[in-house]
Design a protein around this motif. Structure first.
Motif, PDB file in Angstrom:
ATOM      1  N   SER A  93      15.671   3.925   7.081  1.00  0.00           N
ATOM      2  CA  SER A  93      15.045   5.101   6.464  1.00  0.00           C
ATOM      3  C   SER A  93      13.867   4.703   5.592  1.00  0.00           C
ATOM      4  O   SER A  93      13.750   3.547   5.158  1.00  0.00           O
ATOM      5  CB  SER A  93      16.065   5.871   5.611  1.00  0.00           C
ATOM      6  N   VAL A  94      12.984   5.668   5.347  1.00  0.00           N
ATOM      7  CA  VAL A  94      11.869   5.487   4.411  1.00  0.00           C
ATOM      8  C   VAL A  94      11.728   6.767   3.597  1.00  0.00           C
ATOM      9  O   VAL A  94      11.818   7.873   4.132  1.00  0.00           O
ATOM     10  CB  VAL A  94      10.550   5.156   5.152  1.00  0.00           C
ATOM     11  N   GLU A  95      11.547   6.618   2.299  1.00  0.00           N
ATOM     12  CA  GLU A  95      11.358   7.756   1.397  1.00  0.00           C
ATOM     13  C   GLU A  95      10.214   7.454   0.435  1.00  0.00           C
ATOM     14  O   GLU A  95      10.188   6.376  -0.160  1.00  0.00           O
ATOM     15  CB  GLU A  95      12.628   8.017   0.591  1.00  0.00           C
ATOM     16  N   PRO A  96       9.279   8.412   0.270  1.00  0.00           N
ATOM     17  CA  PRO A  96       9.118   9.632   1.076  1.00  0.00           C
ATOM     18  C   PRO A  96       8.643   9.288   2.483  1.00  0.00           C
ATOM     19  O   PRO A  96       8.238   8.151   2.735  1.00  0.00           O
ATOM     20  CB  PRO A  96       8.063  10.409   0.291  1.00  0.00           C
ATOM     21  N   SER A  97       8.684  10.259   3.353  1.00  0.00           N
ATOM     22  CA  SER A  97       8.316  10.020   4.748  1.00  0.00           C
ATOM     23  C   SER A  97       6.856  10.339   5.030  1.00  0.00           C
ATOM     24  O   SER A  97       6.407  10.222   6.165  1.00  0.00           O
ATOM     25  CB  SER A  97       9.214  10.835   5.677  1.00  0.00           C
ATOM     26  N   ALA A 106       4.342   5.093  -3.313  1.00  0.00           N
ATOM     27  CA  ALA A 106       5.419   4.097  -3.462  1.00  0.00           C
ATOM     28  C   ALA A 106       6.577   4.467  -2.541  1.00  0.00           C
ATOM     29  O   ALA A 106       7.168   5.535  -2.680  1.00  0.00           O
ATOM     30  CB  ALA A 106       5.886   4.038  -4.905  1.00  0.00           C
ATOM     31  N   LEU A 107       6.884   3.604  -1.588  1.00  0.00           N
ATOM     32  CA  LEU A 107       7.942   3.855  -0.611  1.00  0.00           C
ATOM     33  C   LEU A 107       9.206   3.070  -0.947  1.00  0.00           C
ATOM     34  O   LEU A 107       9.139   1.949  -1.453  1.00  0.00           O
ATOM     35  CB  LEU A 107       7.490   3.444   0.797  1.00  0.00           C
ATOM     36  N   THR A 108      10.339   3.654  -0.607  1.00  0.00           N
ATOM     37  CA  THR A 108      11.611   2.932  -0.625  1.00  0.00           C
ATOM     38  C   THR A 108      12.095   2.851   0.817  1.00  0.00           C
ATOM     39  O   THR A 108      12.294   3.869   1.465  1.00  0.00           O
ATOM     40  CB  THR A 108      12.660   3.646  -1.488  1.00  0.00           C
ATOM     41  N   ILE A 109      12.239   1.628   1.317  1.00  0.00           N
ATOM     42  CA  ILE A 109      12.655   1.402   2.696  1.00  0.00           C
ATOM     43  C   ILE A 109      14.042   0.778   2.684  1.00  0.00           C
ATOM     44  O   ILE A 109      14.295  -0.214   1.986  1.00  0.00           O
ATOM     45  CB  ILE A 109      11.665   0.473   3.425  1.00  0.00           C
ATOM     46  N   ARG A 110      14.954   1.389   3.456  1.00  0.00           N
ATOM     47  CA  ARG A 110      16.338   0.911   3.499  1.00  0.00           C
ATOM     48  C   ARG A 110      16.692   0.431   4.902  1.00  0.00           C
ATOM     49  O   ARG A 110      16.123   0.905   5.891  1.00  0.00           O
ATOM     50  CB  ARG A 110      17.292   2.017   3.050  1.00  0.00           C
ATOM     51  N   GLY A 111      17.633  -0.491   4.965  1.00  0.00           N
ATOM     52  CA  GLY A 111      18.066  -1.009   6.260  1.00  0.00           C
ATOM     53  C   GLY A 111      19.086  -2.115   6.097  1.00  0.00           C
ATOM     54  O   GLY A 111      19.817  -2.159   5.111  1.00  0.00           O
ATOM     55  N   GLU A 112      19.090  -3.046   7.045  1.00  0.00           N
ATOM     56  CA  GLU A 112      20.051  -4.147   7.048  1.00  0.00           C
ATOM     57  C   GLU A 112      19.355  -5.458   7.400  1.00  0.00           C
ATOM     58  O   GLU A 112      18.259  -5.467   7.961  1.00  0.00           O
ATOM     59  CB  GLU A 112      21.162  -3.884   8.068  1.00  0.00           C
ATOM     60  N   ASN A 113      20.020  -6.554   7.069  1.00  0.00           N
ATOM     61  CA  ASN A 113      19.574  -7.908   7.430  1.00  0.00           C
ATOM     62  C   ASN A 113      18.210  -8.255   6.844  1.00  0.00           C
ATOM     63  O   ASN A 113      17.361  -8.837   7.517  1.00  0.00           O
ATOM     64  CB  ASN A 113      19.542  -8.077   8.959  1.00  0.00           C
ATOM     65  N   PHE A 114      18.015  -7.910   5.579  1.00  0.00           N
ATOM     66  CA  PHE A 114      16.735  -8.206   4.931  1.00  0.00           C
ATOM     67  C   PHE A 114      16.596  -9.684   4.567  1.00  0.00           C
ATOM     68  O   PHE A 114      15.543 -10.110   4.126  1.00  0.00           O
ATOM     69  CB  PHE A 114      16.555  -7.344   3.687  1.00  0.00           C
ATOM     70  N   GLY A 115      17.645 -10.453   4.747  1.00  0.00           N
ATOM     71  CA  GLY A 115      17.570 -11.878   4.450  1.00  0.00           C
ATOM     72  C   GLY A 115      18.070 -12.184   3.053  1.00  0.00           C
ATOM     73  O   GLY A 115      18.126 -11.309   2.188  1.00  0.00           O
ATOM     74  N   SER A 140      17.444  -2.725   0.360  1.00  0.00           N
ATOM     75  CA  SER A 140      16.317  -1.819   0.113  1.00  0.00           C
ATOM     76  C   SER A 140      15.157  -2.564  -0.536  1.00  0.00           C
ATOM     77  O   SER A 140      15.364  -3.488  -1.324  1.00  0.00           O
ATOM     78  CB  SER A 140      16.744  -0.632  -0.755  1.00  0.00           C
ATOM     79  N   VAL A 141      13.949  -2.155  -0.159  1.00  0.00           N
ATOM     80  CA  VAL A 141      12.732  -2.720  -0.742  1.00  0.00           C
ATOM     81  C   VAL A 141      11.769  -1.579  -1.056  1.00  0.00           C
ATOM     82  O   VAL A 141      11.913  -0.459  -0.550  1.00  0.00           O
ATOM     83  CB  VAL A 141      12.029  -3.725   0.205  1.00  0.00           C
ATOM     84  N   SER A 142      10.791  -1.878  -1.885  1.00  0.00           N
ATOM     85  CA  SER A 142       9.754  -0.901  -2.214  1.00  0.00           C
ATOM     86  C   SER A 142       8.398  -1.518  -1.936  1.00  0.00           C
ATOM     87  O   SER A 142       8.176  -2.703  -2.196  1.00  0.00           O
ATOM     88  CB  SER A 142       9.851  -0.501  -3.688  1.00  0.00           C
ATOM     89  N   CYS A 143       7.493  -0.729  -1.389  1.00  0.00           N
ATOM     90  CA  CYS A 143       6.117  -1.181  -1.222  1.00  0.00           C
ATOM     91  C   CYS A 143       5.179   0.007  -1.361  1.00  0.00           C
ATOM     92  O   CYS A 143       5.579   1.160  -1.167  1.00  0.00           O
ATOM     93  CB  CYS A 143       5.903  -1.911   0.100  1.00  0.00           C
ATOM     94  N   SER A 168      11.386  -0.397  13.524  1.00  0.00           N
ATOM     95  CA  SER A 168      10.336   0.223  12.712  1.00  0.00           C
ATOM     96  C   SER A 168      10.712   1.663  12.394  1.00  0.00           C
ATOM     97  O   SER A 168      11.690   2.196  12.925  1.00  0.00           O
ATOM     98  CB  SER A 168       8.995   0.187  13.453  1.00  0.00           C
ATOM     99  N   ILE A 169       9.936   2.277  11.529  1.00  0.00           N
ATOM    100  CA  ILE A 169      10.140   3.679  11.183  1.00  0.00           C
ATOM    101  C   ILE A 169       8.779   4.327  10.992  1.00  0.00           C
ATOM    102  O   ILE A 169       7.813   3.649  10.602  1.00  0.00           O
ATOM    103  CB  ILE A 169      11.031   3.814   9.929  1.00  0.00           C
ATOM    104  N   VAL A 170       8.685   5.613  11.289  1.00  0.00           N
ATOM    105  CA  VAL A 170       7.392   6.307  11.238  1.00  0.00           C
ATOM    106  C   VAL A 170       7.145   6.896   9.854  1.00  0.00           C
ATOM    107  O   VAL A 170       8.012   7.552   9.272  1.00  0.00           O
ATOM    108  CB  VAL A 170       7.319   7.418  12.307  1.00  0.00           C
ATOM    109  N   PHE A 171       5.949   6.635   9.336  1.00  0.00           N
ATOM    110  CA  PHE A 171       5.467   7.221   8.082  1.00  0.00           C
ATOM    111  C   PHE A 171       4.255   8.076   8.424  1.00  0.00           C
ATOM    112  O   PHE A 171       3.346   7.625   9.116  1.00  0.00           O
ATOM    113  CB  PHE A 171       5.101   6.113   7.099  1.00  0.00           C
TER     114      PHE A 171
END
Length: 198
Positions: A93-97, A106-115, A140-143, A168-171
């Motif tokens: 997921s990505v918020e906001p989209s 500022a995005l918050t991206i969530r998922g798995e296996n980020f290392g 989760s990360v922010s960019c 990937s995810i669409v923004f």
């Protein structure tokens, strides 16, 4: 002189392989050099007496392997260095989209296996639009978005600065909106004033 090994970078990469591993030390010789990751051997590239590279091969699963080196492909010595294979990043997921074409969202991206560690990077559609990410948690990360032409853009992540996720995810990038007039410019304290925005 016997080759001495000091450090390597990056420290990890995806199980799909293709990570270019930089190995630093001294007394490296310009000969047939080889790297061995566990039981898999690959050719190394000599860049200088203190710098060689080798490309990590595909690995069946996540694990931390000792890196060994050879000048003939037969006799290997331990470098004292390790390379860790990690599972492929999955983005959920990505918020906001959506955000403005000028960037700065500022995005918050969530998922798995980020290392386990290291600098994460976000990519917005192409290699020319990559920005550093900040880890918020294990998943989760922010960019902050760079400027981009309006339209959908594919967002990917990297945990070693080389390979970017197949996931990937669409923004959605929206056109910049400008307010040229606001009529009337004032109203009653109690509200109910009809305002025209242009």
């Amino acid at each position: 002189p016997v080759p001495l090994f000091e450090s390597s970078s990056p420290l990890f990469g995806p199980i799909s392989g293709s990570t270019v591993l930089h190995i630093y030390g001294s007394h490296f010789v310009q000969d047939k050099l080889f790297c061995r990751f566990g039981i898999k051997t690959v050719s190394a590239t000599f860049l200088s007496s203190g710098h060689v590279t080798c490309v990590a091969p595909v690995q069946s699963g996540a694990e931390r392997l000792q890196l060994e080196m050879s000048v003939n492909g037969l006799h290997f010595v331990s470098s004292g260095l390790y390379f860790e294979y990690v599972e492929e990043i999955v983005i959920s997921s990505v918020e906001p989209s959506f955000g403005a074409e000028s960037g700065g969202t500022a995005l918050t991206i969530r998922g798995e296996n980020f290392g386990p560690r290291g600098q994460m990077m976000c990519e917005f559609g192409s290699a020319n639009l990559r920005v550093a990410a900040v880890r918020l948690s294990a998943n989760s990360v922010s960019c902050v978005t760079p400027g981009h032409v309006p339209g959908p853009v594919s967002v990917k992540l990297s945990n070693n600065g080389q390979q970017y996720s197949a996931s990937s995810i669409v923004f959605e990038v929206h056109s910049q909106q400008f307010v040229t007039s606001l009529l009337p410019s004032s109203g009653l304290v109690g509200g109910d004033t009809l305002v025209s925005v242009r």
